[in-house]
Design a protein around this motif. Structure first.
Motif, PDB file in Angstrom:
ATOM      1  N   GLU A  42       0.700  -1.232  -0.060  1.00  0.00           N
ATOM      2  CA  GLU A  42       0.050   0.016  -0.009  1.00  0.00           C
ATOM      3  C   GLU A  42       0.886   1.463   0.047  1.00  0.00           C
ATOM      4  O   GLU A  42       0.650   2.094  -0.799  1.00  0.00           O
ATOM      5  N   GLU A  43       1.932   1.112   0.788  1.00  0.00           N
ATOM      6  CA  GLU A  43       2.968   2.454   0.609  1.00  0.00           C
ATOM      7  C   GLU A  43       3.587   2.685  -0.759  1.00  0.00           C
ATOM      8  O   GLU A  43       3.619   3.782  -1.021  1.00  0.00           O
ATOM      9  N   GLN A  44       3.985   1.284  -1.249  1.00  0.00           N
ATOM     10  CA  GLN A  44       4.530   1.539  -2.582  1.00  0.00           C
ATOM     11  C   GLN A  44       3.437   2.260  -3.573  1.00  0.00           C
ATOM     12  O   GLN A  44       3.951   2.925  -4.472  1.00  0.00           O
ATOM     13  N   ASP A  45       2.220   1.683  -3.585  1.00  0.00           N
ATOM     14  CA  ASP A  45       1.150   2.323  -4.458  1.00  0.00           C
ATOM     15  C   ASP A  45       1.249   3.817  -4.313  1.00  0.00           C
ATOM     16  O   ASP A  45       1.043   4.551  -5.172  1.00  0.00           O
ATOM     17  N   TRP A  46       1.286   4.287  -2.892  1.00  0.00           N
ATOM     18  CA  TRP A  46       1.172   5.883  -2.599  1.00  0.00           C
ATOM     19  C   TRP A  46       2.365   6.421  -3.119  1.00  0.00           C
ATOM     20  O   TRP A  46       2.290   7.581  -3.748  1.00  0.00           O
ATOM     21  N   GLY A  49       2.250   7.017  -6.669  1.00  0.00           N
ATOM     22  CA  GLY A  49       1.179   7.869  -7.150  1.00  0.00           C
ATOM     23  C   GLY A  49      -0.040   7.561  -7.662  1.00  0.00           C
ATOM     24  O   GLY A  49      -1.145   8.026  -8.245  1.00  0.00           O
ATOM     25  N   GLU A  50      -0.443   6.094  -7.335  1.00  0.00           N
ATOM     26  CA  GLU A  50      -1.435   5.165  -7.582  1.00  0.00           C
ATOM     27  C   GLU A  50      -2.619   5.576  -6.464  1.00  0.00           C
ATOM     28  O   GLU A  50      -3.903   5.324  -6.959  1.00  0.00           O
ATOM     29  N   ILE A  51      -2.375   6.075  -5.336  1.00  0.00           N
ATOM     30  CA  ILE A  51      -3.446   6.197  -4.472  1.00  0.00           C
ATOM     31  C   ILE A  51      -2.877   7.585  -3.967  1.00  0.00           C
ATOM     32  O   ILE A  51      -1.801   8.064  -3.601  1.00  0.00           O
ATOM     33  N   PRO A  52      -4.053   8.385  -3.391  1.00  0.00           N
ATOM     34  CA  PRO A  52      -3.662   9.891  -2.945  1.00  0.00           C
ATOM     35  C   PRO A  52      -3.065   9.784  -1.554  1.00  0.00           C
ATOM     36  O   PRO A  52      -3.539   8.707  -0.857  1.00  0.00           O
ATOM     37  N   PRO A  53      -2.310  10.750  -1.051  1.00  0.00           N
ATOM     38  CA  PRO A  53      -2.087  11.021   0.140  1.00  0.00           C
ATOM     39  C   PRO A  53      -3.161  10.997   1.244  1.00  0.00           C
ATOM     40  O   PRO A  53      -4.201  11.420   0.959  1.00  0.00           O
ATOM     41  N   VAL A  54      -2.863  10.675   2.406  1.00  0.00           N
ATOM     42  CA  VAL A  54      -4.043  10.900   3.439  1.00  0.00           C
ATOM     43  C   VAL A  54      -4.488  12.063   3.582  1.00  0.00           C
ATOM     44  O   VAL A  54      -5.970  12.524   3.504  1.00  0.00           O
ATOM     45  N   GLY A  55      -3.728  13.103   3.485  1.00  0.00           N
ATOM     46  CA  GLY A  55      -4.293  14.531   3.805  1.00  0.00           C
ATOM     47  C   GLY A  55      -5.258  15.088   2.625  1.00  0.00           C
ATOM     48  O   GLY A  55      -5.698  15.881   2.807  1.00  0.00           O
ATOM     49  N   SER A  56      -4.926  14.438   1.486  1.00  0.00           N
ATOM     50  CA  SER A  56      -5.895  14.987   0.194  1.00  0.00           C
ATOM     51  C   SER A  56      -7.140  14.373  -0.020  1.00  0.00           C
ATOM     52  O   SER A  56      -7.907  14.476  -0.569  1.00  0.00           O
ATOM     53  N   ARG A  57      -7.368  13.458   0.986  1.00  0.00           N
ATOM     54  CA  ARG A  57      -8.651  12.563   0.982  1.00  0.00           C
ATOM     55  C   ARG A  57      -9.623  13.424   1.552  1.00  0.00           C
ATOM     56  O   ARG A  57      -9.544  14.262   2.629  1.00  0.00           O
TER      57      ARG A  57
END
Length: 65
Positions: A42-46, A49-57
């Motif tokens: 999951e961290e590698q996906d982040w 750039g495949e998943i948004p950072p927590v702050g932008s959700r």
């Protein structure tokens, strides 16, 4: 193959080892290893750039009860 997919394969292998583990300590160890590999995926996906950072959700609004 993406790095995160390799990590998920490692997690799956750990779960297979957990199924065949002899004894509770080994079972728990493989379970923890699977969880760690999944977290790395999951961290590698982040990082990729495949998943948004927590702050932008967008936070979900709670309905008044």
């Amino acid at each position: 193959m993406k790095q995160s997919d390799i990590f998920r394969d490692n997690a799956e292998n750990c779960l297979h080892l957990a199924e065949r583990a002899e004894g509770q300590p080994a079972f728990k160890r493989y379970q923890r290893m699977a969880e760690a590999w999944t977290a790395l995926a999951e961290e590698q996906d982040w990082l990729d750039g495949e998943i948004p950072p927590v702050g932008s959700r967008k936070p979900q609004r709670r309905s008044a009860a």
